[in-house]
Write a protein that holds these residues in place. Sequence first.
Motif, PDB file in Angstrom:
ATOM      1  N   SER A 253       0.839  -1.195   0.000  1.00  0.00           N
ATOM      2  CA  SER A 253       0.000   0.000   0.000  1.00  0.00           C
ATOM      3  C   SER A 253       0.874   1.244   0.000  1.00  0.00           C
ATOM      4  O   SER A 253       2.015   1.229   0.473  1.00  0.00           O
ATOM      5  N   THR A 254       0.326   2.315  -0.540  1.00  0.00           N
ATOM      6  CA  THR A 254       1.009   3.600  -0.566  1.00  0.00           C
ATOM      7  C   THR A 254      -0.043   4.679  -0.778  1.00  0.00           C
ATOM      8  O   THR A 254      -1.244   4.388  -0.871  1.00  0.00           O
ATOM      9  N   SER A 255       0.388   5.924  -0.864  1.00  0.00           N
ATOM     10  CA  SER A 255      -0.543   7.018  -1.117  1.00  0.00           C
ATOM     11  C   SER A 255       0.160   8.091  -1.927  1.00  0.00           C
ATOM     12  O   SER A 255       1.396   8.178  -1.939  1.00  0.00           O
ATOM     13  N   ILE A 256      -0.653   8.901  -2.614  1.00  0.00           N
ATOM     14  CA  ILE A 256      -0.122   9.942  -3.481  1.00  0.00           C
ATOM     15  C   ILE A 256      -1.111  11.100  -3.502  1.00  0.00           C
ATOM     16  O   ILE A 256      -2.327  10.895  -3.350  1.00  0.00           O
ATOM     17  N   HIS A 257      -0.607  12.313  -3.684  1.00  0.00           N
ATOM     18  CA  HIS A 257      -1.495  13.464  -3.766  1.00  0.00           C
ATOM     19  C   HIS A 257      -2.309  13.379  -5.058  1.00  0.00           C
ATOM     20  O   HIS A 257      -1.783  13.046  -6.121  1.00  0.00           O
ATOM     21  N   LYS A 258      -3.597  13.676  -4.949  1.00  0.00           N
ATOM     22  CA  LYS A 258      -4.503  13.521  -6.092  1.00  0.00           C
ATOM     23  C   LYS A 258      -4.062  14.357  -7.293  1.00  0.00           C
ATOM     24  O   LYS A 258      -4.066  13.872  -8.434  1.00  0.00           O
ATOM     25  N   ASN A 259      -3.687  15.601  -7.070  1.00  0.00           N
ATOM     26  CA  ASN A 259      -3.282  16.459  -8.188  1.00  0.00           C
ATOM     27  C   ASN A 259      -2.015  15.940  -8.866  1.00  0.00           C
ATOM     28  O   ASN A 259      -1.903  15.955 -10.099  1.00  0.00           O
ATOM     29  N   ALA A 260      -1.058  15.470  -8.070  1.00  0.00           N
ATOM     30  CA  ALA A 260       0.186  14.943  -8.633  1.00  0.00           C
ATOM     31  C   ALA A 260      -0.080  13.686  -9.460  1.00  0.00           C
ATOM     32  O   ALA A 260       0.495  13.507 -10.546  1.00  0.00           O
TER      33      ALA A 260
END
Length: 363
Positions: A253-260
């Motif tokens: 699992s991971t996460s990322i900024h929506k705009n990026a």
Amino acid sequence: MIRCSRKELLNALQTLSGILPSKSPKPILENVLFHPLKNTVEVLATDLEVGIKLTLTEVEVIQKMDFLVPGQKLLGILKESEADTVAFEMQENHCKITLNQDIFNVLSLSPEEFPQIADFQEKETFSIPSTLLRNMIRKTSFATANEATRYTMNGLLMDNDGKTMKTVATDGKRLAYTQCKSPTKEKFSVLLPPKGFQHIEKVLSHHRNENASLLIKENQLLLKANSTILTVQLLQGNFPPYQNVIPKGFPLSTSIHKNAFTKSLKKALLLTIQESQSVRLHFEEKTLTLFSHDPSIGEATVFANLEEPIAEPLDISFNPTFFLDVLKVLEEDIVHLSFKDSTSPGVIQEKDDFLYVVMPLNL
């Protein structure tokens, strides 16, 4: 004869316009039915799949008489006029429409031939916040299919077990699922057709701070928001067993900024083959690298920062538009991604009420 506000009637017809054809095998369906009451006028339209009843309040009822007017023609007349009011007067088989000095005489069919729209029985309904239901439809309906052979997958499933109400959509390559606490103990599982859920969302968008009432009976769903009543003929058939598609356990699992994430996907999409769009995603520590290739043009390598590191490197390919579609409806700025391996579906979760499953591509 009736007289009403041009602006109020114009707004009503714009709501009805999606189910008002200019030409129909059944000419009666091209019309709007006016049903004058004591101090209000009901305006109705239907294409037999969806029916809408609106109530005009800025009216003067001089004579109570039902009449029909061609809907799209009337919409055009109201758009071009600058009059404050519009008057309707029946003259044998014609309707005289007056706006200031402008007069339009249009053929009026018999109102007795107009299809009836189901009555809304208040005692049998349950209530749900309009904004909640609209968001549940908006966050899942984009994943419906558009195929003649698998028509049940064109629909949006509303599934209620008495404890949790879900909306689910899938086209076989992705699945969108959202849930809320059940607004009723009544159990039901119904399939809304595309035109049905589109008009429900449209009607609810005008009543965001109110509750909507729902009634499900036989093969129809009825919705009431303020004075607007909408009826939808439900699809018949079996929706795929969506519970089997949702993966169990996500070791990566991971996460990322929506705009990026959105900008990176759009960049990589520029160099993909139109017929088979594919972007390879490489996750490693706190970096996402996107690779795309079009033999006729060239290739692209795009980088983006992850908000949290992934436990081990992962290479997996997806259709980028499937991610871009879901990013449009997510509410939070941080996108949470989960994976099992490079050949299993990827998952996006938001809070405890939204899940999106997308199948990878085999390169």
